[in-house]
Design an enzyme around this catalytic site. Structure first.
Site, PDB file in Angstrom:
ATOM      1  N   GLU A   1       0.875  -1.174   0.000  1.00 46.85           N
ATOM      2  CA  GLU A   1       0.000   0.000   0.000  1.00 46.85           C
ATOM      3  C   GLU A   1       0.909   1.219   0.000  1.00 46.85           C
ATOM      4  OE1 GLU A   1      -2.613   2.544   3.141  1.00 46.85           O
ATOM      5  OE2 GLU A   1      -2.848   0.359   3.257  1.00 46.85           O
TER       6      GLU A   1
ATOM      7  N   ARG B   1       0.949  10.097   1.287  1.00 53.02           N
ATOM      8  CA  ARG B   1       1.544  11.057   2.216  1.00 53.02           C
ATOM      9  C   ARG B   1       2.899  11.523   1.719  1.00 53.02           C
ATOM     10  NH1 ARG B   1       2.958   8.964   6.913  1.00 53.02           N
ATOM     11  NH2 ARG B   1       2.458   6.788   6.453  1.00 53.02           N
TER      12      ARG B   1
ATOM     13  N   THR C   1      -3.901   6.479   1.741  1.00 55.32           N
ATOM     14  CA  THR C   1      -4.169   7.890   2.061  1.00 55.32           C
ATOM     15  C   THR C   1      -4.717   8.626   0.838  1.00 55.32           C
ATOM     16  OG1 THR C   1      -2.189   7.717   3.463  1.00 55.32           O
ATOM     17  CG2 THR C   1      -3.288   9.841   3.400  1.00 55.32           C
TER      18      THR C   1
ATOM     19  N   LYS D   1     -10.919  -0.769   5.926  1.00 57.27           N
ATOM     20  CA  LYS D   1      -9.773  -0.609   6.816  1.00 57.27           C
ATOM     21  C   LYS D   1     -10.295  -0.216   8.199  1.00 57.27           C
ATOM     22  CE  LYS D   1      -5.585   2.315   6.986  1.00 57.27           C
ATOM     23  NZ  LYS D   1      -4.769   3.235   6.155  1.00 57.27           N
TER      24      LYS D   1
END
Length: 328
Positions: free
Chosen positions: A48, A52, A76, A136
């Site tokens: 993943e 960021r 993100t 998640k």
């Protein structure tokens, strides 16, 4: 929606096999291929890549180009623009720390699975309203950990989770033991210090250690092929006489304690078989295939709950067949 639903189910199945999803913040795009290879060599064909860090879409593109079969997702993902960049780069799924219905719907409309971050009943209901049954759970430890997941799974039994946040090698198996937990996300697999040092072998070692700990391989017993019931009992009597291994006669074999099994007639393996217990037969077979061992598909069995609990490898070890059994 049916097409993306199939993709979500396929994604969940693959993530369940892997068990661990490394959460990656990569500042140097040129490290993408080396990092992808390090993960794969360690048995984790998944990542993943979080937005960021600048250039996340470039990292995804380089990973997927180098290894098209690698399950690379974007993390993100907070905006539709980031989602588009991730999808264009080749991301096979998107993840976010929270639930933004607009971004979720945008990805689903494009046929890309999305796993929003949830930590409350209200958010779970929003996700279900969007047609999702996989999400998640973030931040996992801070939001109540496994105890919260178990509690929330009672009223929302169709929801499956990927806990992320505070998950480590030490509590990984605690999470994975619960049937509603598909896999766990974590950054401990890819420490910044190792990435900055270009220590790809070190990352591979961490991956392999985490995989082995997750699987928890333990030898259970050895089975010896005997030619007759009489021979099986005679051998068991010898173990009892010599070592005090109490004999127990069964339908197809005779045990001497729980460690030695004498088959009443030749079974699998030239000399017999070895039973190895694991925390997950399904994940173990996935890893063993990566390590070059073929599975005897006809030997796979499931328990009453539909969980894979027995499987033989085709390969013999020193003349002994090996079969995996689910730990109790």
């Amino acid at each position: 929606m049916s097409n993306v639903k199939d993709k979500i189910n396929a994604l969940v199945d693959e993530l369940e096999n892997v068990g661990i999803v490394p959460v990656i913040k990569l500042d140097n795009v040129d490290d993408a291929e080396n990092l992808a290879k390090a993960l794969r060599d360690g048995g984790i064909n998944c990542a993943e890549v979080t937005f960021r860090a600048k250039g996340a879409d470039k990292v995804i593109k380089r990973m997927t180009k180098a290894y098209p079969d690698m399950l690379v997702g974007a993390g993100t993902v907070l905006t539709c623009e980031q989602a588009d960049a991730a999808i264009k780069a080749g991301a096979k799924f998107c993840v976010a720390p929270g639930l933004n219905p607009k971004v979720v719907k945008h990805c689903l409309d494009k046929g890309v699975p999305f796993a929003p971050g949830l930590s409350s009943a209200s958010e779970i209901e929003q996700a279900m309203e969007l047609g999702l049954d996989f999400a998640k759970f973030f931040p996992a430890e801070q939001a109540g950990g496994l105890a919260y997941i178990k509690a929330i799974s009672a009223p929302y039994s169709s929801m499956r989770f990927m806990p992320t946040g505070g998950v480590t090698a030490d509590n990984l198996n605690t999470y994975l033991a619960f049937k509603k937990v598909v896999c766990c996300g974590g950054s401990w697999i890819v420490p910044p210090a190792l990435v900055n040092a270009g220590d790809w072998a070190g990352i591979t070692k961490l991956c392999r250690e985490a995989i082995d700990k997750m699987l928890g391989f333990t030898m259970v017993h050895a089975g010896l092929n005997c030619q007759s019931p009489e021979e099986a009992e005679a051998v068991a009597d010898e173990f009892d006489t010599a070592f005090g291994f109490t004999k127990k006669v069964g339908n197809s074999s005779v045990f001497a304690s729980t460690y030695m099994e004498m088959m009443k007639k030749p079974f699998k393996g030239t000399h017999g078989h070895i039973a190895i217990a694991t925390n997950s037969v399904k994940r173990a077979l996935y890893q063993l295939k990566l390590r070059g061992y073929d599975v005897d598909e006809t030997s796979i069995k499931y328990n009453a709950e539909g969980v894979m609990n027995v499987a033989y490898l085709k390969h013999e070890f020193g003349g002994f067949a090996v079969h995996l059994v689910l730990k109790k």
